[in-house]
Motif scaffolding. Structure first.
Motif, PDB file in Angstrom:
ATOM      1  N   HIS A   1       0.837  -1.206   0.000  1.00  0.00           N
ATOM      2  CA  HIS A   1       0.000   0.000   0.000  1.00  0.00           C
ATOM      3  C   HIS A   1       0.871   1.256   0.000  1.00  0.00           C
ATOM      4  O   HIS A   1       2.027   1.236   0.466  1.00  0.00           O
ATOM      5  CB  HIS A   1      -0.935   0.006   1.227  1.00  0.00           C
TER       6      HIS A   1
ATOM      7  N   TYR B   1       1.004   3.622   1.864  1.00  0.00           N
ATOM      8  CA  TYR B   1       1.440   4.113   3.183  1.00  0.00           C
ATOM      9  C   TYR B   1       2.601   3.305   3.756  1.00  0.00           C
ATOM     10  O   TYR B   1       3.034   3.561   4.881  1.00  0.00           O
ATOM     11  CB  TYR B   1       0.297   4.036   4.200  1.00  0.00           C
TER      12      TYR B   1
ATOM     13  N   ASP C   1      -3.294   2.077  -4.166  1.00  0.00           N
ATOM     14  CA  ASP C   1      -4.375   2.263  -3.195  1.00  0.00           C
ATOM     15  C   ASP C   1      -5.164   0.959  -3.063  1.00  0.00           C
ATOM     16  O   ASP C   1      -4.864  -0.039  -3.742  1.00  0.00           O
ATOM     17  CB  ASP C   1      -5.259   3.450  -3.580  1.00  0.00           C
ATOM     18  N   SER C   2      -6.186   0.968  -2.221  1.00  0.00           N
ATOM     19  CA  SER C   2      -6.940  -0.272  -1.961  1.00  0.00           C
ATOM     20  C   SER C   2      -7.569  -0.814  -3.233  1.00  0.00           C
ATOM     21  O   SER C   2      -7.631  -2.024  -3.423  1.00  0.00           O
ATOM     22  CB  SER C   2      -8.044  -0.016  -0.938  1.00  0.00           C
TER      23      SER C   2
ATOM     24  N   MET D   1      -6.650  -5.754   4.023  1.00  0.00           N
ATOM     25  CA  MET D   1      -6.215  -5.730   2.615  1.00  0.00           C
ATOM     26  C   MET D   1      -5.718  -7.121   2.200  1.00  0.00           C
ATOM     27  O   MET D   1      -6.035  -7.607   1.114  1.00  0.00           O
ATOM     28  CB  MET D   1      -5.104  -4.693   2.417  1.00  0.00           C
TER      29      MET D   1
ATOM     30  N   TYR E   1     -17.310   0.117   2.923  1.00  0.00           N
ATOM     31  CA  TYR E   1     -15.933   0.522   2.630  1.00  0.00           C
ATOM     32  C   TYR E   1     -15.033  -0.681   2.878  1.00  0.00           C
ATOM     33  O   TYR E   1     -15.209  -1.408   3.862  1.00  0.00           O
ATOM     34  CB  TYR E   1     -15.579   1.691   3.554  1.00  0.00           C
TER      35      TYR E   1
ATOM     36  N   ASN F   1     -12.340  -1.128   4.134  1.00  0.00           N
ATOM     37  CA  ASN F   1     -11.652  -1.151   5.434  1.00  0.00           C
ATOM     38  C   ASN F   1     -12.542  -1.807   6.485  1.00  0.00           C
ATOM     39  O   ASN F   1     -13.114  -1.145   7.366  1.00  0.00           O
ATOM     40  CB  ASN F   1     -11.300   0.271   5.894  1.00  0.00           C
TER      41      ASN F   1
ATOM     42  N   SER G   1     -12.080   4.213  -1.444  1.00  0.00           N
ATOM     43  CA  SER G   1     -12.191   5.670  -1.582  1.00  0.00           C
ATOM     44  C   SER G   1     -12.084   6.062  -3.065  1.00  0.00           C
ATOM     45  O   SER G   1     -12.593   7.088  -3.473  1.00  0.00           O
ATOM     46  CB  SER G   1     -11.114   6.368  -0.760  1.00  0.00           C
TER      47      SER G   1
ATOM     48  N   HIS H   1      -6.704   9.944  10.223  1.00  0.00           N
ATOM     49  CA  HIS H   1      -7.158  11.074   9.400  1.00  0.00           C
ATOM     50  C   HIS H   1      -7.960  12.104  10.202  1.00  0.00           C
ATOM     51  O   HIS H   1      -7.969  13.281   9.838  1.00  0.00           O
ATOM     52  CB  HIS H   1      -7.952  10.574   8.190  1.00  0.00           C
TER      53      HIS H   1
ATOM     54  N   HIS I   1      -7.474  13.305   1.868  1.00  0.00           N
ATOM     55  CA  HIS I   1      -8.162  12.022   1.704  1.00  0.00           C
ATOM     56  C   HIS I   1      -9.597  12.184   2.219  1.00  0.00           C
ATOM     57  O   HIS I   1      -9.823  12.899   3.193  1.00  0.00           O
ATOM     58  CB  HIS I   1      -7.411  10.943   2.514  1.00  0.00           C
TER      59      HIS I   1
ATOM     60  N   GLU J   1     -11.266  10.427   4.071  1.00  0.00           N
ATOM     61  CA  GLU J   1     -11.447  10.008   5.469  1.00  0.00           C
ATOM     62  C   GLU J   1     -11.260  11.186   6.429  1.00  0.00           C
ATOM     63  O   GLU J   1     -11.502  11.062   7.627  1.00  0.00           O
ATOM     64  CB  GLU J   1     -10.449   8.906   5.833  1.00  0.00           C
TER      65      GLU J   1
ATOM     66  N   SER K   1      -8.696   9.518  -3.381  1.00  0.00           N
ATOM     67  CA  SER K   1      -7.976   8.351  -2.864  1.00  0.00           C
ATOM     68  C   SER K   1      -6.474   8.588  -3.012  1.00  0.00           C
ATOM     69  O   SER K   1      -6.035   9.486  -3.748  1.00  0.00           O
ATOM     70  CB  SER K   1      -8.362   7.104  -3.652  1.00  0.00           C
ATOM     71  N   THR K   2      -5.679   7.745  -2.369  1.00  0.00           N
ATOM     72  CA  THR K   2      -4.229   7.960  -2.425  1.00  0.00           C
ATOM     73  C   THR K   2      -3.707   7.852  -3.861  1.00  0.00           C
ATOM     74  O   THR K   2      -2.821   8.600  -4.250  1.00  0.00           O
ATOM     75  CB  THR K   2      -3.486   6.967  -1.505  1.00  0.00           C
TER      76      THR K   2
HETATM   77  P1  13P Z   1      -6.776   4.393  -0.279  1.00  0.00           P
HETATM   78  O1  13P Z   1      -7.591   3.284  -0.864  1.00  0.00           O
HETATM   79  O2  13P Z   1      -7.187   5.750  -0.761  1.00  0.00           O
HETATM   80  O3  13P Z   1      -5.323   4.154  -0.445  1.00  0.00           O
HETATM   81  O4  13P Z   1      -7.074   4.434   1.303  1.00  0.00           O
HETATM   82  C1  13P Z   1      -6.770   3.374   2.156  1.00  0.00           C
HETATM   83  C2  13P Z   1      -6.718   3.786   3.553  1.00  0.00           C
HETATM   84  O5  13P Z   1      -6.641   2.979   4.447  1.00  0.00           O
HETATM   85  C3  13P Z   1      -6.755   5.199   3.842  1.00  0.00           C
HETATM   86  O6  13P Z   1      -6.546   5.408   5.196  1.00  0.00           O
END
Ligand code: 13P
Ligand code: SF4
Length: 337
Positions: free
Chosen positions: A46, A48, A62-63, A86, A134, A136, A151, A197, A220, A222, A236-237
């Motif tokens: 990811h 991050y 991103d996700s 994920m 979502y 997550n 996102s 966030h 973002h 969030e 999204s990222t």
């Molecule tokens: P993204 O899908 O935008 O990368 O977001 C994942 C996420 O966990 C944001 O905190």
């Protein structure tokens, strides 16, 4: 959360993490690449993740991008460097493959906010609910959902939801509120949020904007409404990359997890990225995402452990709403509704 600028004089103010010493990185990455070949593995990471993990991954995203990659990979082993939900999603899409992750305790505050029995209880109050979830969240929550979103595609997914159903959006109230604004569709929102966030505040963003008045703010979804209202772009990222590539500005304020800066610097080397501060810190890190290290990535490949294991029943039920998401996501925009 560590603010290196406060403890290490001389560290660039926007350098959010000290790089791993090159000799250590070289040795570990060589071993990881050898293991990858031996196992016929793919490494998905990811945006991050720490820079050294991003730098050995086959795909960073991103996700949405990561689930698309997981859905189409030919590899026999999936090494997922992100958070637990994920890796679980990758397993649901690849029940016959081995899915390993560096740290099985890398969770997510959104996932924690929404236990499956509590969701089932709410769903039972309205048989007309259509549950948009979502990504997550746990596999059990996915199994209770009509469709999954990320996102990156939440607006498209909600626009495609049946018009005669009452929409229930779980578990992120901030993403849900933003999607309601974008689509005009009312939704019942689960009261969950991303602990990282929501650390950005209206005042902390105002302060950094005053310092860099010409820098657009990218946030973002969030983030809270108080922060989103100050943003020039909310996405999204992965979409942050495209926005930063095409925007004229040379300095850009980034209101998301600080790992994003490594990817942005790689993709847009001519620009300067300013991590948005919180009230207490000059940048913001998700401690779940940062539980993964290059050493743990190496070890999970060497030991093929920890692995994601799920029951056949959960995989069967959770797969449907994920596949629905992937199908809607692949539609051209005009056919999405
Ligand atoms: P993204 O899908 O935008 O990368 O977001 C994942 C996420 O966990 C944001 O905190
Ligand atoms: Fe979950 Fe927030 Fe961490 Fe993303 S940044 S994984 S939403 S806790």
């Amino acid at each position: 959360m560590i603010d290196l600028t406060e403890i290490q004089p001389g560290v660039d103010r926007f350098e959010v993490r000290k790089p791993m010493p090159p000799a250590q990185f070289d040795a570990l990455s060589r071993d990881i690449l050898a293991l990858k070949k031996k196992l016929n593995a793919v490494i998905l990471a990811h945006n991050y993740q720490v820079p050294e993990i991003q730098d050995v991954a086959d795909f960073v995203g991103d996700s949405l991008g990561l689930s698309q990659q997981a859905a189409k990979t030919d590899a026999e082993v999936i090494v997922f460097s992100g958070v637990h939900f994920m890796a679980e999603t990758a397993k649901i899409l690849n029940p016959g493959k081995i899915v390993v992750l560096p740290d099985k305790d890398a969770g997510c505050s959104l996932e924690q906010s929404c236990p499956a029995p509590k969701l089932a209880k709410l769903q039972a109050t309205n048989p007309n609910f259509y549950t948009v979830t979502y990504i997550n969240c746990s596999a059990e929550v996915k199994a209770l959902s009509d469709v999954i979103c990320t996102s990156g595609n939440a607006v498209k997914i909600v626009n495609a939801a049946p018009k005669d159903r009452d929409l229930l959006f779980v578990p992120d109230e901030n993403l849900g509120a933003w999607v309601m604004e974008q689509t005009g569709r009312p939704m019942t929102l689960w009261r969950g949020n991303c602990y990282a966030h929501v650390e950005f505040t209206h005042a902390s963003i105002m302060r950094i904007r005053q310092e860099f008045p010409d820098a657009p703010v990218v946030a973002h979804p969030e983030c809270t409404k108080a922060v989103r209202m100050l943003a020039d772009e909310i996405c999204s990222t992965e979409k942050m990359i495209a926005f930063c590539q095409q925007v004229k500005a040379k300095q850009i304020i980034i209101a998301t997890e600080a790992g994003m800066l490594h990817r942005l610097k790689k993709e847009c080397p001519d620009k300067q990225f300013i991590p948005a501060p919180t009230e207490n810190c000059r940048c913001n890190e998700c401690h779940f995402m940062k539980m993964n290290t290059l050493e743990k990535l190496h070890d999970c490949m060497a030991n093929l452990s920890p692995r994601v294991e799920l029951s056949d029943d959960i995989i069967r039920r959770a797969r449907l709403p994920i596949e629905r998401m992937l199908e809607i996501s692949s539609r051209p925009l005009e056919n999405a509704g």
